[in-house]
Design a protein around this motif. Structure first.
Motif, PDB file in Angstrom:
ATOM      1  N   GLU A 159      -3.807  12.523   5.009  1.00  0.00           N
ATOM      2  CA  GLU A 159      -3.284  11.259   4.488  1.00  0.00           C
ATOM      3  C   GLU A 159      -4.404  10.395   3.912  1.00  0.00           C
ATOM      4  OE1 GLU A 159      -0.513   7.419   5.723  1.00  0.00           O
ATOM      5  OE2 GLU A 159      -1.276   8.737   7.294  1.00  0.00           O
ATOM      6  N   VAL A 160      -4.181   9.920   2.691  1.00  0.00           N
ATOM      7  CA  VAL A 160      -5.059   8.947   2.047  1.00  0.00           C
ATOM      8  C   VAL A 160      -4.184   7.770   1.619  1.00  0.00           C
ATOM      9  CG1 VAL A 160      -6.675   8.495   0.162  1.00  0.00           C
ATOM     10  CG2 VAL A 160      -6.627  10.756   1.239  1.00  0.00           C
ATOM     11  N   VAL A 161      -4.707   6.559   1.785  1.00  0.00           N
ATOM     12  CA  VAL A 161      -3.934   5.349   1.521  1.00  0.00           C
ATOM     13  C   VAL A 161      -4.405   4.695   0.231  1.00  0.00           C
ATOM     14  CG1 VAL A 161      -3.179   3.117   2.419  1.00  0.00           C
ATOM     15  CG2 VAL A 161      -3.621   5.016   3.996  1.00  0.00           C
ATOM     16  N   LEU A 162      -3.445   4.309  -0.604  1.00  0.00           N
ATOM     17  CA  LEU A 162      -3.720   3.649  -1.873  1.00  0.00           C
ATOM     18  C   LEU A 162      -3.652   2.130  -1.704  1.00  0.00           C
ATOM     19  CD1 LEU A 162      -1.508   5.905  -4.159  1.00  0.00           C
ATOM     20  CD2 LEU A 162      -4.010   5.874  -4.122  1.00  0.00           C
ATOM     21  N   LYS A 189       0.857  -1.178   0.000  1.00  0.00           N
ATOM     22  CA  LYS A 189       0.000   0.000   0.000  1.00  0.00           C
ATOM     23  C   LYS A 189       0.900   1.237   0.000  1.00  0.00           C
ATOM     24  CE  LYS A 189      -3.536  -2.445   2.647  1.00  0.00           C
ATOM     25  NZ  LYS A 189      -4.185  -2.614   3.972  1.00  0.00           N
ATOM     26  N   TRP A 190       0.326   2.371  -0.391  1.00  0.00           N
ATOM     27  CA  TRP A 190       1.093   3.614  -0.410  1.00  0.00           C
ATOM     28  C   TRP A 190       0.157   4.730   0.011  1.00  0.00           C
ATOM     29  CZ3 TRP A 190       4.061   5.775  -5.281  1.00  0.00           C
ATOM     30  CH2 TRP A 190       5.193   6.492  -4.832  1.00  0.00           C
ATOM     31  N   TYR A 221      -8.396   4.946   0.544  1.00  0.00           N
ATOM     32  CA  TYR A 221      -8.926   4.684   1.878  1.00  0.00           C
ATOM     33  C   TYR A 221      -8.334   5.655   2.889  1.00  0.00           C
ATOM     34  CZ  TYR A 221     -10.434   0.296  -0.236  1.00  0.00           C
ATOM     35  OH  TYR A 221     -11.025  -0.634  -1.054  1.00  0.00           O
ATOM     36  N   SER A 222      -9.051   5.844   3.962  1.00  0.00           N
ATOM     37  CA  SER A 222      -8.514   6.601   5.086  1.00  0.00           C
ATOM     38  C   SER A 222      -7.484   5.728   5.806  1.00  0.00           C
ATOM     39  CB  SER A 222      -9.643   6.987   6.044  1.00  0.00           C
ATOM     40  OG  SER A 222     -10.194   5.822   6.641  1.00  0.00           O
ATOM     41  N   SER A 259     -15.023   9.412  -2.280  1.00  0.00           N
ATOM     42  CA  SER A 259     -14.870   9.358  -3.737  1.00  0.00           C
ATOM     43  C   SER A 259     -14.487   7.970  -4.246  1.00  0.00           C
ATOM     44  CB  SER A 259     -13.827  10.384  -4.203  1.00  0.00           C
ATOM     45  OG  SER A 259     -12.564  10.119  -3.621  1.00  0.00           O
ATOM     46  N   ASN A 260     -14.304   7.019  -3.335  1.00  0.00           N
ATOM     47  CA  ASN A 260     -13.946   5.658  -3.732  1.00  0.00           C
ATOM     48  C   ASN A 260     -15.217   4.886  -4.108  1.00  0.00           C
ATOM     49  OD1 ASN A 260     -13.092   3.036  -4.037  1.00  0.00           O
ATOM     50  ND2 ASN A 260     -12.032   2.897  -2.080  1.00  0.00           N
TER      51      ASN A 260
END
Length: 253
Positions: free
Chosen positions: A69-72, A52-53, A95-96, A104-105
């Motif tokens: 921060e948003v997680v990919l 994840k990033w 994702y949070s 928006s996901n």
């Protein structure tokens, strides 16, 4: 320029096992695409092998500045037609930090629906016809149109051939081949009714994979138009008046 071209085309596999993964996601507007590159220790064949990033969501309209921060989460991978070799394009959703999908996901709920046993048993097949318009960069006017003016009436441009009717074929063919290289099931392309307007078709594909492939096909097209110095518009009505609009027609079986 030749040195720059040589550097861009360097084959990394000649000197290192490391690869470049371009993480791609949809921004806060729901239509804008964002991406950032990450070095990985070696080739990857499945999204589950990818880390994840994260990114600054306050810069994409997806988070507040004091908690940005948003997680990919990697969801699908494709061969990278720009860097080639073992390098990849990675489609992600967002994702949070506590693991909740951000507003928006839209992929999160779609994946739940398509993975439901009753839906999966139906094997929903889709094909999407994506129309788009190529615009001159500085004036944001369709490619091939006279500046501040209009071409001849619609009629001769659809599926046309000729320098006075077809505008941007080099971009279209580059996109076609790049999608096939990436592993996207692009099934065809054609010139559309309005000059400067084109269409590509993605599919057939099952379930959520059709949407994943469409977004990556859009990303590849945006990168190619960036290189060509042309703007890509998915606007349903890029030119007011009695001119053909653009859509993404969806076929279902």
């Amino acid at each position: 320029m030749s040195l720059l071209t040589d550097l861009i085309n360097l084959n990394l596999s000649d000197s290192t096992e490391k690869i470049i993964a371009e993480y791609i996601w949809i921004g806060g507007s729901g239509t804008d695409l964002r991406s950032k590159a990450k070095t990985l220790p070696g080739p990857v064949t499945d999204p589950s092998q990818l880390p994840k990033w994260n990114y600054d969501g306050s810069s994409t309209g997806q988070a507040l500045g004091d908690d940005s921060e948003v997680v990919l989460y990697p969801q699908a991978i494709y061969k990278d037609p720009f860097r080639k070799g073992n390098n990849i394009l990675v489609l992600c959703d967002c994702y949070s930090p506590n693991g909740e999908p951000i507003p928006s996901n839209k992929r999160y709920n779609a994946a739940k629906i398509f993975s439901h046993p009753d839906v999966a048993a139906e094997e929903p097949w889709y094909g999407i016809e994506q129309e788009y318009t190529l615009l001159q960069k500085d004036v944001k006017w369709p490619l091939g149109w006279p500046l501040g003016g209009f071409p001849g009436p619609q009629g001769p441009y659809y599926c046309s051939v000729g320098a006075d009717k077809s505008f941007g074929r080099d971009i279209v063919d580059s996109h076609y081949k790049a999608c096939l290289y990436a592993g996207i099931n692009i099934s065809g392309v054609n010139g559309e009714v309005m000059p400067g307007q084109w269409e590509f078709q993605v599919g057939p594909a099952v379930g959520i994979s059709i949407a994943d492939q469409l977004w990556i096909a859009r990303y590849i097209l945006e990168r190619i138009t960036e290189i060509a110095g042309v703007l890509l518009s998915l606007d349903p009505k890029p030119v007011p008046g009695d001119w053909n609009g653009a859509g993404a027609h969806t076929n279902y079986r």
